[in-house]
Scaffold this motif. Structure first.
Motif, PDB file in Angstrom:
ATOM      1  N   GLN A 266     -18.145 -30.000 -11.882  1.00  0.00           N
ATOM      2  CA  GLN A 266     -19.070 -29.099 -11.201  1.00  0.00           C
ATOM      3  C   GLN A 266     -18.541 -27.677 -11.090  1.00  0.00           C
ATOM      4  O   GLN A 266     -19.240 -26.802 -10.563  1.00  0.00           O
ATOM      5  CB  GLN A 266     -19.435 -29.660  -9.825  1.00  0.00           C
ATOM      6  N   GLU A 267     -17.343 -27.445 -11.596  1.00  0.00           N
ATOM      7  CA  GLU A 267     -16.798 -26.092 -11.627  1.00  0.00           C
ATOM      8  C   GLU A 267     -16.772 -25.535 -13.044  1.00  0.00           C
ATOM      9  O   GLU A 267     -16.021 -24.604 -13.343  1.00  0.00           O
ATOM     10  CB  GLU A 267     -15.399 -26.067 -10.997  1.00  0.00           C
ATOM     11  N   CYS A 268     -17.615 -26.090 -13.910  1.00  0.00           N
ATOM     12  CA  CYS A 268     -17.677 -25.620 -15.287  1.00  0.00           C
ATOM     13  C   CYS A 268     -18.266 -24.212 -15.341  1.00  0.00           C
ATOM     14  O   CYS A 268     -18.807 -23.710 -14.354  1.00  0.00           O
ATOM     15  CB  CYS A 268     -18.496 -26.577 -16.150  1.00  0.00           C
TER      16      CYS A 268
ATOM     17  N   GLU B 141     -21.689 -18.336 -10.181  1.00  0.00           N
ATOM     18  CA  GLU B 141     -20.489 -19.147 -10.375  1.00  0.00           C
ATOM     19  C   GLU B 141     -20.327 -19.537 -11.837  1.00  0.00           C
ATOM     20  O   GLU B 141     -19.220 -19.492 -12.388  1.00  0.00           O
ATOM     21  CB  GLU B 141     -20.560 -20.389  -9.489  1.00  0.00           C
ATOM     22  N   LEU B 142     -21.422 -19.930 -12.487  1.00  0.00           N
ATOM     23  CA  LEU B 142     -21.359 -20.311 -13.901  1.00  0.00           C
ATOM     24  C   LEU B 142     -20.892 -19.154 -14.775  1.00  0.00           C
ATOM     25  O   LEU B 142     -20.233 -19.364 -15.801  1.00  0.00           O
ATOM     26  CB  LEU B 142     -22.725 -20.797 -14.383  1.00  0.00           C
ATOM     27  N   CYS B 143     -21.235 -17.938 -14.371  1.00  0.00           N
ATOM     28  CA  CYS B 143     -20.859 -16.768 -15.166  1.00  0.00           C
ATOM     29  C   CYS B 143     -19.415 -16.335 -14.929  1.00  0.00           C
ATOM     30  O   CYS B 143     -18.932 -15.421 -15.596  1.00  0.00           O
ATOM     31  CB  CYS B 143     -21.805 -15.612 -14.876  1.00  0.00           C
ATOM     32  N   GLY B 144     -18.721 -16.975 -14.010  1.00  0.00           N
ATOM     33  CA  GLY B 144     -17.308 -16.688 -13.804  1.00  0.00           C
ATOM     34  C   GLY B 144     -16.968 -16.080 -12.466  1.00  0.00           C
ATOM     35  O   GLY B 144     -15.797 -15.790 -12.193  1.00  0.00           O
ATOM     36  N   TYR B 145     -17.965 -15.899 -11.597  1.00  0.00           N
ATOM     37  CA  TYR B 145     -17.691 -15.418 -10.242  1.00  0.00           C
ATOM     38  C   TYR B 145     -17.336 -16.630  -9.374  1.00  0.00           C
ATOM     39  O   TYR B 145     -18.072 -17.022  -8.471  1.00  0.00           O
ATOM     40  CB  TYR B 145     -18.896 -14.665  -9.687  1.00  0.00           C
TER      41      TYR B 145
END
Length: 305
Positions: free
Chosen positions: A105-107, A247-251
């Motif tokens: 879920q942290e992908c 979050e998915l984009c890296g934040y």
């Protein structure tokens, strides 16, 4: 045809349940791919196609410049900056849970682009997407790709070709060599998810129509993304994203360690509260709890007379 390794959620049906998610994840592990038939509602598919055509027209975008990308293929990268409707694709409720089951879920979102094949587009060489990663094959899934069919996929219009089970091979394909493959035919609105170590390639479009599709790839949170989304997406645009897309984009910080900025969660740059403690903060908190638990009881029993 791909045979039976499919699910069939019809438009308007409920989200994939736990059994569906596990079935698709097992398919990817065992065969290298799975197909979620009609995962997206027809109205969404229509709107996504219209947004692609509008983006192409308004930004004067044209075909790719290399034969591998497709000299008659429209590839629009960094799609999230062009139209808010594209935000729904990486977050889709019938796709993302399967990706999270395969990774976690942290992908992260690794790349997101259009794959619009024009008439006359030649077949792409069979390849796999992880061969530049210095890991011996076979290896765990490190990238999961979602091919969204916005048109019906068939053998005439360039449906993706795959080599089932090839994600377990101990080598990568030889570039330019012919390999027997299976055509990923599927109706518009369907999504094929596959382990990016699977041998695959775009088909030839011998029809008179364009074939519309997306490639939406996800990777582990500890990997570098194929597209640099933090620099490619203006921060004022990213601020408007749903938190999960941010979050998915890296934040985000993977496992409280990878991706921090000066020991802080980068999502704070977008005006959000941080999502979790850093690893070292969590470690200190755990030690404090253990020390508190280990203290002797302060209750003293009265001595019997």
């Amino acid at each position: 045809m791909l045979g039976a390794r499919r699910g069939t959620p019809a438009p308007g049906d409920k989200m994939l349940d736990e059994a569906d998610i596990q079935l698709h994840a097992d398919n990817i592990r065992d065969h290298g791919f799975t197909v979620i038939e009609r995962a997206a509602d027809p109205d969404l598919v229509k709107a996504l196609k219209q947004a692609l055509e509008r983006t192409e027209r308004e930004h004067d975008l044209g075909y790719a410049k290399t034969s591998f990308e497709g000299l008659k293929t429209l590839r629009i990268n960094n799609l999230l900056i062009y139209d808010d409707i594209f935000w729904q694709v990486p977050l889709h409720e019938n796709v993302l849970p399967i990706v999270e089951r395969m990774l976690d879920q942290e992908c992260l979102l690794s790349s997101f682009c259009s794959l619009v094949l024009g008439p006359g587009q030649e077949a792409q060489p069979i390849h796999e997407d992880t061969q530049l990663i210095p890991l011996p094959r076979p290896h765990i899934p490190i990238t999961i790709n979602a091919i969204w069919a916005l048109s019906d996929f068939n053998a005439d219009n360039g449906a993706t070709r795959i080599v089932p089970g090839s994600h377990k091979y101990d080598r990568s394909p030889e570039y330019g060599r012919h390999y027997d493959s299976v055509t990923a035919t599927m109706p518009a609105g369907s999504v094929m998810l596959f382990d990016s170590a699977l041998w695959h390639g775009g088909g030839a479009n011998t029809s008179d129509n364009r074939r519309f599709a997306f490639s939406c790839a996800y990777c582990w949170g500890w990997m570098r993304q194929q597209e640099n989304l933090q620099l490619g997406i203006p921060q004022e645009t990213a601020r408007r994203f749903p938190r999960r897309l941010q979050e998915l984009c890296g934040y985000s910080v993977y496992k409280g360690q990878f991706g921090h900025i000066d020991n802080r969660d980068p999502i704070e740059l977008l005006g959000r509260e941080r999502g979790k403690r850093m690893l070292w903060e969590a470690t200190d908190a755990r030690k404090a709890r253990m020390a508190e638990t280990a203290k002797p009881s302060s209750t003293v029993k009265a001595a019997k007379p």
